[in-house]
Write a protein that holds these residues in place. Structure first.
Motif, mmCIF file in Angstrom:
data_model
loop_
_atom_site.group_PDB
_atom_site.id
_atom_site.type_symbol
_atom_site.label_atom_id
_atom_site.label_comp_id
_atom_site.label_asym_id
_atom_site.label_seq_id
_atom_site.Cartn_x
_atom_site.Cartn_y
_atom_site.Cartn_z
ATOM 1 N N LEU A 239 -8.977 1.132 -12.314
ATOM 2 C CA LEU A 239 -7.918 1.509 -11.382
ATOM 3 C C LEU A 239 -8.489 1.879 -10.016
ATOM 4 O O LEU A 239 -7.964 1.474 -8.974
ATOM 5 C CB LEU A 239 -7.107 2.674 -11.956
ATOM 6 N N VAL A 240 -9.583 2.630 -9.992
ATOM 7 C CA VAL A 240 -10.187 3.046 -8.720
ATOM 8 C C VAL A 240 -10.749 1.843 -7.968
ATOM 9 O O VAL A 240 -10.704 1.790 -6.728
ATOM 10 C CB VAL A 240 -11.281 4.090 -8.978
ATOM 11 N N PRO A 243 -7.903 -1.222 -5.674
ATOM 12 C CA PRO A 243 -7.463 -1.192 -4.272
ATOM 13 C C PRO A 243 -8.527 -1.668 -3.298
ATOM 14 O O PRO A 243 -8.214 -2.340 -2.306
ATOM 15 C CB PRO A 243 -7.115 0.289 -4.053
ATOM 16 N N PRO A 253 -3.629 -6.395 -7.569
ATOM 17 C CA PRO A 253 -4.141 -5.417 -8.548
ATOM 18 C C PRO A 253 -3.306 -5.322 -9.816
ATOM 19 O O PRO A 253 -3.859 -5.148 -10.907
ATOM 20 C CB PRO A 253 -4.123 -4.094 -7.772
ATOM 21 N N LEU A 275 -2.453 6.383 -9.928
ATOM 22 C CA LEU A 275 -2.519 5.538 -8.739
ATOM 23 C C LEU A 275 -1.934 6.267 -7.536
ATOM 24 O O LEU A 275 -2.480 6.196 -6.429
ATOM 25 C CB LEU A 275 -1.773 4.230 -8.991
ATOM 26 N N LEU A 278 -4.550 8.763 -6.488
ATOM 27 C CA LEU A 278 -5.657 8.084 -5.830
ATOM 28 C C LEU A 278 -5.271 7.662 -4.415
ATOM 29 O O LEU A 278 -6.047 7.835 -3.466
ATOM 30 C CB LEU A 278 -6.072 6.861 -6.646
ATOM 31 N N ALA A 279 -4.076 7.128 -4.259
ATOM 32 C CA ALA A 279 -3.613 6.721 -2.930
ATOM 33 C C ALA A 279 -3.570 7.910 -1.981
ATOM 34 O O ALA A 279 -3.906 7.784 -0.795
ATOM 35 C CB ALA A 279 -2.233 6.070 -3.037
ATOM 36 N N GLN A 304 -8.156 0.935 1.810
ATOM 37 C CA GLN A 304 -7.969 1.208 0.383
ATOM 38 C C GLN A 304 -6.626 1.898 0.132
ATOM 39 O O GLN A 304 -5.920 1.600 -0.837
ATOM 40 C CB GLN A 304 -9.109 2.091 -0.138
ATOM 41 N N ALA A 308 -3.623 0.559 -2.170
ATOM 42 C CA ALA A 308 -3.136 1.370 -3.289
ATOM 43 C C ALA A 308 -1.634 1.613 -3.176
ATOM 44 O O ALA A 308 -0.902 1.546 -4.176
ATOM 45 C CB ALA A 308 -3.890 2.695 -3.340
ATOM 46 N N TRP A 311 0.284 -1.562 -4.043
ATOM 47 C CA TRP A 311 0.306 -1.719 -5.497
ATOM 48 C C TRP A 311 1.325 -0.765 -6.107
ATOM 49 O O TRP A 311 2.133 -1.159 -6.966
ATOM 50 C CB TRP A 311 -1.098 -1.472 -6.029
ATOM 51 N N LEU A 312 1.314 0.478 -5.658
ATOM 52 C CA LEU A 312 2.242 1.469 -6.205
ATOM 53 C C LEU A 312 3.694 1.085 -5.932
ATOM 54 O O LEU A 312 4.554 1.216 -6.820
ATOM 55 C CB LEU A 312 1.935 2.835 -5.593
#
Length: 321
Positions: A239-240, A243, A253, A275, A278-279, A304, A308, A311-312
């Motif tokens: 997952l990391v 992005p 992704p 996610l 992380l974003a 990044q 992310a 993707w989210l």
């Protein structure tokens, strides 16, 4: 549109600029004199990063830094020394050959891996090799073979980026894109339970990027730079990584994650929460001042973060308009 990540760049110094006492101590540990050194570019480590050749023909990869180059880098080098020394030989990572630490300078010497970083933008054949290697890495490092802190402990504060942006001055929030600014409270709520899902007993590298990988002539993938290791869920590394892959010309992704053996069985709600967290780390980090010796880090984080968030948003659909 997702911005393209700039090259990962740290301000590098040649081997020759290392203080004499550091060079001598490291050479003593290696049991030979360095007769040739070639500075290596790519990656966010400031200071010295060089492939060296000893008088007897042996080779090593040396990295060295002082707090003058970047205040946090010596701490990371010390962590990398601890982790690298403890990793089992079965892990595809360079072996630590020698280290030196006088409190001001930290220098490490590793096995010199005959390989190169993946091409960026990503090529499909090389990305396939990396995806297979990530799956093997997750399997090999479950359960965690060495002591490491939980990702909940290491990232508990840094993954609160949305909440910290809500609490920040209005001028900081104005730098966010309209969708993110409008949905800050909802993003913070979505990310809040990430710790319930991302914790685990897999040893994660936690910083997989193209500049932290080497591909050998035989097609073997070797993972380098291990200062950030944590215990986490088996899918955390994947997952990391994605992005960054997306920001460097890689595929969608979501398609990759849901098809990958490490990601396809992960709890969907847990993936979305992690996610989102992380974003928040990437987006908030990109708004901070440039750190010493790392001129492209903030732009890299911005790319990044954008990947992310894209993707989210695809995962959430119309849930957040």
């Amino acid at each position: 549109m997702i911005p393209t990540a700039p090259p990962a760049t740290g301000v590098r110094a040649p081997w020759e600029q290392l203080p004499a006492h550091v060079k001598s101590a490291l050479e003593a540990e290696l049991g030979g004199t360095v007769v040739a050194a070639t500075t290596q570019h790519g990656g966010f480590s400031p200071g010295v990063a060089a492939r060296v050749r000893l008088g007897d023909g042996r080779r090593a990869f040396v990295k060295a830094v002082s707090a003058e180059a970047n205040p946090g880098s010596p701490r990371l080098h010390r962590a990398e020394a601890r982790h690298s020394a403890a990793l089992p030989d079965s892990v595809p990572a360079p072996r630590l050959l020698a280290s030196y630490d006088d409190g001001a300078w930290v220098a490490l010497a590793f096995e010199d891996v005959e390989g190169r970083q993946p091409h960026v933008p990503w090529r499909a054949d090389e990305f396939a090799l990396v995806l297979d290697a990530v799956a093997e890495l997750s399997h090999a490092l479950t359960p965690a073979p060495i002591e490491a802190r939980s990702v909940v402990d290491t990232e508990g504060e840094s993954f609160r980026g949305w909440q910290r942006l809500i609490e920040a001055e209005g001028a900081v929030r104005e730098r966010l894109d309209p969708w993110t600014r409008r949905n800050l409270p909802a993003l913070a709520e979505l990310a809040a339970p990430w710790t319930e899902f991302a914790s685990g007993d897999t040893l994660a590298h936690a910083d997989l990027r193209a500049d932290n990988m080497l591909i050998t002539a035989e097609g073997r993938v070797v993972f380098v730079d291990w200062p950030h290791v944590v215990r986490a869920a088996p899918w955390f590394d994947l997952l990391v990584m994605l992005p960054c892959v997306r920001a460097q010309g890689g595929p969608d992704p979501e398609d990759v994650f849901t098809a990958h053996p490490v990601g396809r069985d992960a709890d969907p709600a847990g993936v979305s929460a992690t996610l989102a967290a992380l974003a928040s780390y990437f987006v908030r980090g990109s708004l901070q001042p440039d750190p010493p010796g790392l001129p492209t880090l903030r732009a890299f984080q911005a790319a990044q973060g954008a990947a992310a968030l894209d993707w989210l948003r695809k995962r959430l659909g119309p849930a957040l308009p």
